[in-house]
Write a protein that holds these residues in place. Structure first.
Motif, PDB file in Angstrom:
ATOM      1  N   VAL A 155       0.785  -1.249  -0.200  1.00 38.35           N
ATOM      2  CA  VAL A 155      -0.027  -0.198   0.015  1.00 38.35           C
ATOM      3  C   VAL A 155       0.745   1.191  -0.325  1.00 38.35           C
ATOM      4  O   VAL A 155       0.425   2.065  -0.935  1.00 38.35           O
ATOM      5  CB  VAL A 155      -0.891   0.021   1.251  1.00 38.35           C
ATOM      6  N   PRO A 156       1.875   1.545   0.872  1.00 39.52           N
ATOM      7  CA  PRO A 156       2.880   2.678   0.971  1.00 39.52           C
ATOM      8  C   PRO A 156       3.356   2.576  -0.344  1.00 39.52           C
ATOM      9  O   PRO A 156       3.745   4.000  -1.061  1.00 39.52           O
ATOM     10  CB  PRO A 156       3.689   2.282   1.973  1.00 39.52           C
ATOM     11  N   SER A 173       4.095   5.593  -5.576  1.00 42.44           N
ATOM     12  CA  SER A 173       4.355   5.360  -7.019  1.00 42.44           C
ATOM     13  C   SER A 173       3.270   6.513  -7.840  1.00 42.44           C
ATOM     14  O   SER A 173       3.666   6.780  -8.990  1.00 42.44           O
ATOM     15  CB  SER A 173       3.943   4.101  -7.515  1.00 42.44           C
ATOM     16  N   VAL A 174       2.355   7.019  -7.208  1.00 44.20           N
ATOM     17  CA  VAL A 174       1.434   8.001  -7.823  1.00 44.20           C
ATOM     18  C   VAL A 174       2.040   9.564  -7.337  1.00 44.20           C
ATOM     19  O   VAL A 174       1.871  10.232  -8.242  1.00 44.20           O
ATOM     20  CB  VAL A 174      -0.177   7.777  -7.279  1.00 44.20           C
ATOM     21  N   LYS A 208      -8.471   6.921  -7.269  1.00 44.50           N
ATOM     22  CA  LYS A 208      -8.778   5.701  -7.949  1.00 44.50           C
ATOM     23  C   LYS A 208      -8.429   4.593  -6.970  1.00 44.50           C
ATOM     24  O   LYS A 208      -8.916   3.510  -6.656  1.00 44.50           O
ATOM     25  CB  LYS A 208      -8.430   5.583  -9.215  1.00 44.50           C
ATOM     26  N   PHE A 209      -7.192   4.636  -6.559  1.00 42.59           N
ATOM     27  CA  PHE A 209      -6.361   3.642  -5.645  1.00 42.59           C
ATOM     28  C   PHE A 209      -6.928   3.667  -4.374  1.00 42.59           C
ATOM     29  O   PHE A 209      -7.099   2.564  -3.863  1.00 42.59           O
ATOM     30  CB  PHE A 209      -4.860   4.360  -5.647  1.00 42.59           C
ATOM     31  N   GLY A 253      -3.411   3.878   5.036  1.00 39.78           N
ATOM     32  CA  GLY A 253      -3.337   4.333   3.734  1.00 39.78           C
ATOM     33  C   GLY A 253      -4.374   5.344   3.230  1.00 39.78           C
ATOM     34  O   GLY A 253      -3.986   6.269   2.555  1.00 39.78           O
ATOM     35  N   MET A 254      -5.677   4.991   3.593  1.00 36.77           N
ATOM     36  CA  MET A 254      -7.011   5.538   3.058  1.00 36.77           C
ATOM     37  C   MET A 254      -6.871   6.876   3.839  1.00 36.77           C
ATOM     38  O   MET A 254      -7.072   8.110   3.370  1.00 36.77           O
ATOM     39  CB  MET A 254      -7.977   4.843   3.367  1.00 36.77           C
ATOM     40  N   THR A 255      -6.496   6.727   5.215  1.00 33.34           N
ATOM     41  CA  THR A 255      -6.376   8.203   5.956  1.00 33.34           C
ATOM     42  C   THR A 255      -5.714   9.174   5.303  1.00 33.34           C
ATOM     43  O   THR A 255      -5.891  10.633   5.018  1.00 33.34           O
ATOM     44  CB  THR A 255      -6.192   7.998   7.237  1.00 33.34           C
ATOM     45  N   TYR A 256      -4.413   8.781   4.976  1.00 32.85           N
ATOM     46  CA  TYR A 256      -3.501   9.689   4.361  1.00 32.85           C
ATOM     47  C   TYR A 256      -3.561  10.014   3.099  1.00 32.85           C
ATOM     48  O   TYR A 256      -3.466  11.459   2.833  1.00 32.85           O
ATOM     49  CB  TYR A 256      -2.008   8.922   4.346  1.00 32.85           C
ATOM     50  N   ALA A 257      -4.204   9.243   2.357  1.00 31.01           N
ATOM     51  CA  ALA A 257      -4.476   9.714   0.719  1.00 31.01           C
ATOM     52  C   ALA A 257      -5.365  10.609   0.966  1.00 31.01           C
ATOM     53  O   ALA A 257      -5.681  11.409  -0.060  1.00 31.01           O
ATOM     54  CB  ALA A 257      -4.504   8.319   0.087  1.00 31.01           C
TER      55      ALA A 257
END
Length: 384
Positions: free
Chosen positions: A117-118, A123-124, A164-165, A196-200
């Motif tokens: 996940v990280p 990568s994005v 999207k991720f 991951g969702m919280t950060y993104a």
């Protein structure tokens, strides 16, 4: 003990067999070439003479390739390992037959998938980083960062692909309970997905991010990632041990001692490769240095991986014999032909005046087979 030559990641046994047919036919039909007489033109005569000299090497390579194709067909027993998302595709080559298995539990792929996940977020957003290294970060090359952060900060092209991720992360999180994971792996996966969702979502809402914030996010889930790594390693070890136990019975104890294992991997994972680490504990200990071969190539993208492995192993095996016969009076050169150093390496080091590198190179890259024989002789002499 890998060959000194560059590994060829394209020529398979089928292609080599075609080469053998063509080369053999050509050799049979070709009449011996008569040495041309000089015509008085110095430059033309020199070119002709040089071409005659180069023809010797062309003939050698043709004969070498014929030998390699035939040796490849004799190789047995051999296990070829293709690293990949599934943990490893294993092929046993035994007496002309091939036995193929992908033995590793899907838990391996599941654990690694969430641990990535990280890396998926990185990568994005990486192209939009600030190319200035922040205070406290001492382990980056500025030029490397500049090449990765090629777009630079200020743009928001990363928002849509990151959104999207996050959608995929959310779907995985909502169905995590039904995946049938071990309890502690399920917990670590939940932590990684949630973080991951919280950060993104946070950086998407703010339309900005920085390296420090990303490192804070990854630091909080470091232990969870290690839990996922534990489970991936655990199921891989168990599966490979079981497979090698079954294949050892099939091969037989005597033949198992002569087993070659070729592990195909990308350059970035060719040192301390996960499969190689496990396999070295399952081979006969005195054969590991010479018979466990890590082969960096374009794996897992090559289609004819087993043929590529056998082609390279044939080079290694025939070079082992050629080395002692061609350089019967110079073991250092024989080791170079057998092992990783190029034959010219020692001469180049000498001419460059790099005497320390000369001895260090000889010590570190000497052929494992010869080193083993030398050690055995030392032990026997001490016993006497």
């Amino acid at each position: 003990m890998s060959t000194r030559r560059n590994f060829i990641a394209g020529a398979g046994t089928a292609a080599a067999a075609t080469l053998l047919t063509n080369v053999t036919t050509s050799a049979a039909n070709a009449a011996p070439a008569a040495a041309p007489a000089g015509n008085g033109d110095v430059s033309t005569d020199q070119r002709t003479a040089r071409d005659n000299i180069l023809q010797v090497d062309t003939d050698m390579r043709t004969n070498y390739d014929i030998l390699r194709v035939n040796v490849a067909q004799q190789l047995s027993p051999v296990i070829v390992v293709e690293n990949g998302m599934q943990g490893g595709k294993y092929t046993l080559v035994l007496g002309g037959q091939r036995f193929v298995e992908e033995p590793i539990s899907e838990i391996f792929k599941l654990a690694k998938s969430i641990a990535h996940v990280p890396l998926g977020i990185f990568s994005v957003v990486a192209p939009y980083l600030d190319a200035r290294i922040p205070d406290g970060q001492k382990n980056m090359y500025p030029h490397d960062l500049a090449m990765v952060a090629y777009a630079g900060p200020g743009k928001t092209d990363w928002v849509d692909p990151l959104t999207k991720f996050v959608t995929d992360l959310d779907t995985a999180r909502r169905t995590l309970e039904q995946a049938g994971l071990p309890d502690d792996l399920k917990v670590s996966c939940a932590h990684i997905l949630d973080a991951g969702m919280t950060y993104a979502n946070d950086i998407t809402r703010r339309r900005t991010f920085d390296m420090k914030g990303f490192e804070d996010f990854t630091g909080k889930i470091a232990d969870d990632i290690k839990t996922n790594m534990y489970w991936a390693a655990k199921v891989q070890i168990e599966a490979v041990k079981d497979l090698f136990g079954r294949w050892k019975d099939k091969v037989g104890a005597d033949n198992w001692h002569e087993l070659y294992v070729v592990v195909l991997s990308m350059w970035t994972t060719s040192e301390l490769n996960q499969n190689s680490i496990i396999i070295k504990h399952l081979m006969d200990a005195d054969m590991v240095d010479s018979h466990l071969i890590d082969l960096p190539c374009q794996a897992p993208s090559i289609a004819n991986a087993v043929d590529v492995a056998l082609d390279n192993l044939a080079r290694i095996v025939q070079d082992n014999i050629a080395a002692q016969m061609v350089f019967s009076t110079d073991q250092q050169l024989a080791d170079a032909l057998k092992g990783k150093p190029d034959l010219l390496s020692q001469e180049i080091l000498k001419l460059l005046g790099d005497s320390s590198a000369t001895s260090a190179t000889a010590a570190s890259l000497a052929c494992p087979f010869h080193s083993k024989l030398k050690a055995q002789k030392t032990v026997r002499a001490a016993a006497v």
